[in-house]
Design an enzyme around this catalytic site. Structure first.
Site, short mmCIF file in Angstrom:
data_model
loop_
_atom_site.label_atom_id
_atom_site.label_comp_id
_atom_site.label_asym_id
_atom_site.label_seq_id
_atom_site.Cartn_x
_atom_site.Cartn_y
_atom_site.Cartn_z
N ILE A 1 0.83 -1.20 0.00
CA ILE A 1 0.00 0.00 0.00
C ILE A 1 0.87 1.26 0.00
O ILE A 1 0.57 2.23 -0.70
CB ILE A 1 -0.93 -0.02 1.23
CG1 ILE A 1 -1.93 -1.19 1.12
CG2 ILE A 1 -1.69 1.29 1.37
CD1 ILE A 1 -2.74 -1.45 2.39
N ASP B 1 13.82 3.00 10.74
CA ASP B 1 12.92 2.06 11.40
C ASP B 1 11.92 2.93 12.15
O ASP B 1 12.31 3.66 13.07
CB ASP B 1 13.74 1.19 12.35
CG ASP B 1 12.87 0.23 13.16
OD1 ASP B 1 11.63 0.45 13.26
OD2 ASP B 1 13.42 -0.73 13.71
N VAL B 2 10.66 2.87 11.77
CA VAL B 2 9.69 3.82 12.36
C VAL B 2 9.49 3.63 13.86
O VAL B 2 8.95 4.52 14.52
CB VAL B 2 8.32 3.79 11.64
CG1 VAL B 2 8.44 4.24 10.20
CG2 VAL B 2 7.64 2.44 11.76
N SER C 1 -7.29 0.36 9.78
CA SER C 1 -7.69 -0.85 9.07
C SER C 1 -9.15 -1.14 9.38
O SER C 1 -9.69 -0.64 10.38
CB SER C 1 -6.84 -2.02 9.56
OG SER C 1 -7.35 -3.26 9.11
N TYR D 1 -2.43 -7.07 16.41
CA TYR D 1 -2.53 -6.15 15.26
C TYR D 1 -3.78 -5.28 15.35
O TYR D 1 -3.73 -4.05 15.19
CB TYR D 1 -2.55 -6.99 13.97
CG TYR D 1 -2.77 -6.18 12.72
CD1 TYR D 1 -1.73 -5.43 12.18
CD2 TYR D 1 -4.00 -6.17 12.07
CE1 TYR D 1 -1.92 -4.68 11.02
CE2 TYR D 1 -4.20 -5.43 10.92
CZ TYR D 1 -3.16 -4.69 10.40
OH TYR D 1 -3.36 -3.95 9.26
N LYS E 1 -4.48 -1.08 15.55
CA LYS E 1 -5.24 -0.32 14.53
C LYS E 1 -6.41 0.43 15.18
O LYS E 1 -6.78 1.51 14.72
CB LYS E 1 -5.71 -1.27 13.42
CG LYS E 1 -4.54 -1.86 12.62
CD LYS E 1 -3.82 -0.79 11.84
CE LYS E 1 -2.41 -1.16 11.44
NZ LYS E 1 -1.75 -0.16 10.62
N GLY F 1 -9.76 -2.48 3.75
CA GLY F 1 -10.31 -3.79 4.10
C GLY F 1 -9.23 -4.84 3.86
O GLY F 1 -8.25 -4.89 4.60
N ILE F 2 -9.42 -5.65 2.85
CA ILE F 2 -8.45 -6.71 2.55
C ILE F 2 -7.75 -6.33 1.25
O ILE F 2 -8.37 -6.25 0.18
CB ILE F 2 -9.17 -8.06 2.39
CG1 ILE F 2 -10.09 -8.34 3.60
CG2 ILE F 2 -8.17 -9.20 2.20
CD1 ILE F 2 -9.40 -8.31 4.95
N ARG G 1 -4.52 -6.85 -1.47
CA ARG G 1 -3.52 -7.83 -1.91
C ARG G 1 -2.11 -7.25 -1.81
O ARG G 1 -1.66 -6.49 -2.66
CB ARG G 1 -3.80 -8.24 -3.36
CG ARG G 1 -2.93 -9.40 -3.84
CD ARG G 1 -3.18 -9.71 -5.30
NE ARG G 1 -4.49 -10.24 -5.54
CZ ARG G 1 -4.80 -11.54 -5.51
NH1 ARG G 1 -3.87 -12.42 -5.27
NH2 ARG G 1 -6.03 -11.94 -5.76
N1 LIG Z 1 -2.85 -5.38 3.34
C1 LIG Z 1 -4.02 -5.19 3.95
O1 LIG Z 1 -4.99 -5.92 3.70
C2 LIG Z 1 -4.19 -4.07 4.93
C3 LIG Z 1 -3.15 -3.27 5.37
N2 LIG Z 1 -3.38 -2.25 6.25
C4 LIG Z 1 -2.30 -1.39 6.73
O2 LIG Z 1 -1.67 -0.73 5.64
C5 LIG Z 1 -0.29 -0.53 5.93
C6 LIG Z 1 0.55 -1.12 4.81
O3 LIG Z 1 0.27 -2.51 4.74
P1 LIG Z 1 0.80 -3.46 3.58
O4 LIG Z 1 1.22 -2.66 2.41
O5 LIG Z 1 -0.20 -4.52 3.44
O6 LIG Z 1 2.10 -4.07 4.32
P2 LIG Z 1 3.42 -4.74 3.72
O7 LIG Z 1 3.96 -5.61 4.80
O8 LIG Z 1 3.16 -5.35 2.40
O9 LIG Z 1 4.40 -3.49 3.53
C7 LIG Z 1 4.83 -2.78 4.67
C8 LIG Z 1 6.01 -1.89 4.33
O10 LIG Z 1 6.40 -1.25 5.55
C9 LIG Z 1 7.79 -1.43 5.77
N3 LIG Z 1 8.03 -1.49 7.21
C10 LIG Z 1 7.60 -2.44 8.08
N4 LIG Z 1 8.06 -2.18 9.31
C11 LIG Z 1 8.79 -1.04 9.21
C12 LIG Z 1 9.53 -0.27 10.15
N5 LIG Z 1 9.65 -0.63 11.43
N6 LIG Z 1 10.15 0.85 9.72
C13 LIG Z 1 10.07 1.22 8.42
N7 LIG Z 1 9.41 0.51 7.48
C14 LIG Z 1 8.78 -0.59 7.89
C15 LIG Z 1 8.14 -2.74 5.06
O11 LIG Z 1 9.53 -2.81 4.73
C16 LIG Z 1 7.23 -2.66 3.84
O12 LIG Z 1 7.85 -1.94 2.79
C17 LIG Z 1 -0.04 -1.18 7.29
O13 LIG Z 1 -0.07 -0.21 8.31
C18 LIG Z 1 -1.19 -2.14 7.44
O14 LIG Z 1 -1.49 -2.38 8.78
C19 LIG Z 1 -4.61 -1.97 6.71
C20 LIG Z 1 -5.68 -2.73 6.32
C21 LIG Z 1 -5.56 -3.83 5.40
C1 LIG Z 2 -4.24 -6.87 7.46
C2 LIG Z 2 -5.46 -6.17 7.82
O1 LIG Z 2 -5.43 -4.99 8.12
C3 LIG Z 2 -6.70 -6.80 7.82
C4 LIG Z 2 -6.83 -8.23 7.67
O2 LIG Z 2 -7.68 -6.12 7.95
#
Ligand SMILES: NC(=O)C1=CN([C@@H]2O[C@H](COP(=O)(O)OP(=O)(O)OC[C@H]3O[C@@H](n4cnc5c(N)ncnc54)[C@H](O)[C@@H]3O)[C@@H](O)[C@H]2O)C=CC1
Ligand SMILES: CC(=O)C(C)=O
EC number: 1.1.1.304
Length: 265
Positions: A17, A62-63, A148, A161, A165, A192-193, A195
């Site tokens: 994302i 690292d955040v 989320s 998790y 959120k 939501g969900i 990919r």
């Molecule tokens: N994929 C999903 O279905 C959903 C995701 N989200 C939220 O959206 C955001 C992004 O999720 P995704 O793209 O799915 O995750 P992802 O795991 O695919 O990508 C996360 C990115 O954050 C970076 N990252 C992780 N920890 C870090 C840290 N400590 N410091 C700096 N960078 C760090 C990773 O290197 C990666 O590039 C997250 O906050 C997640 O909780 C929310 C709802 C649904």
């Molecule tokens: C990864 C996530 O935020 C979900 C399942 O809602």
């Protein structure tokens, strides 16, 4: 890509994302600070934006580490001269059946998801404060945090998790109130969900437990989506584009739900 003269930082911009948001905001005209702790993917994200004609700088942090976030944000401002939008997107999403939660996993996920949001807000506010709103209600800076659907309702095996959120929604509402006098808005996006590698990890675990494929695992989540498909990162990025742009200037303290109409029990 045209530039709108504004600068946005996206944390976790290396993939998923965050990458889609970085690319979308670049196409909206923002110069982008691509922040990630993975230097290779952060660099790839910045290269992709520059290859498309946009402006980008990759920065490592690292955040969960306040000093690293402050330093990385300063670096972006030193390069582009200002900051307008901070997207606190980076997060971890481990599957944690309630009886398996350890102090270590609890600490780690809260430090990244919740701590990273606090530090990103602080780092951005320091720079937003350099501009004063000309009139009451004028916006000088925008904070956008990743919550989320798991920050709205319960989700199986996501107690740690999901708690982070829910917390991010609370932090967003309080930041909106506290920072409004400075002309700073704070909103959250609630996918939501989607990919991404994170979601594929969650779905794969369920699939493995049932001897099924990743697609089967993802399909279990899609069954709850009224629109009938899980989302792509670009679906989320389009809504974050609205939160980052001027059309949402009178909106603060809100959680924008982008879930295709999830049907909950
Ligand atoms: N994929 C999903 O279905 C959903 C995701 N989200 C939220 O959206 C955001 C992004 O999720 P995704 O793209 O799915 O995750 P992802 O795991 O695919 O990508 C996360 C990115 O954050 C970076 N990252 C992780 N920890 C870090 C840290 N400590 N410091 C700096 N960078 C760090 C990773 O290197 C990666 O590039 C997250 O906050 C997640 O909780 C929310 C709802 C649904
Ligand atoms: C990864 C996530 O935020 C979900 C399942 O809602």
């Amino acid at each position: 890509m045209p530039t709108n003269g504004k600068v946005a930082i996206v944390t976790g911009a290396g993939q998923g994302i965050g990458l889609a948001i970085a690319v979308r905001l670049a196409s909206d005209g923002f110069a982008i600070g691509c922040l990630d702790y993975d230097t290779d993917t952060a660099k790839k994200a910045a290269d992709t934006i520059r290859a498309g004609g946009g402006e980008a700088l990759d920065v490592k942090a690292d955040v969960s580490q306040r000093d690293q976030v402050l330093r990385a944000v300063d670096e972006v401002v030193a390069r582009f001269g200002r900051l307008d939008v901070m997207v606190n997107n980076a997060g971890l999403g481990p599957v944690t059946p309630i009886e398996d939660i350890t102090p270590e996993i609890y600490r780690k996920v809260f430090d990244v998801n919740v701590g990273g949001t606090y530090w990103g807000i602080q780092a951005a506010v320091k720079h937003f404060k350099a501009r004063k709103p000309a009139r009451k209600g004028d916006v000088v800076g925008k904070i956008i945090n990743a919550s989320s659907q798991a920050g709205q309702v319960d989700n199986p095996d996501l107690a740690v998790y999901g708690a982070t959120k829910f917390a991010i929604r609370g932090i967003t509402q309080t930041a909106a109130r506290d920072l409004a006098p400075l002309g700073i808005t704070a909103n959250a996006y609630c996918p939501g969900i989607v990919r991404t590698p994170m979601m594929e990890g969650i779905a794969q675990k369920v699939a493995d437990e049932n001897g099924k494929s990743l697609e089967w695992g993802l399909e279990q989540w899609a069954r709850n989506v009224a629109l009938g498909r899980i989302s792509e990162p670009e679906d989320v990025a389009a809504c974050v584009s609205y939160l980052a742009g001027p059309d949402s200037n009178y909106m603060t303290g809100q959680a924008l739900i982008i879930d295709g109409g999830m049907v909950f029990n």
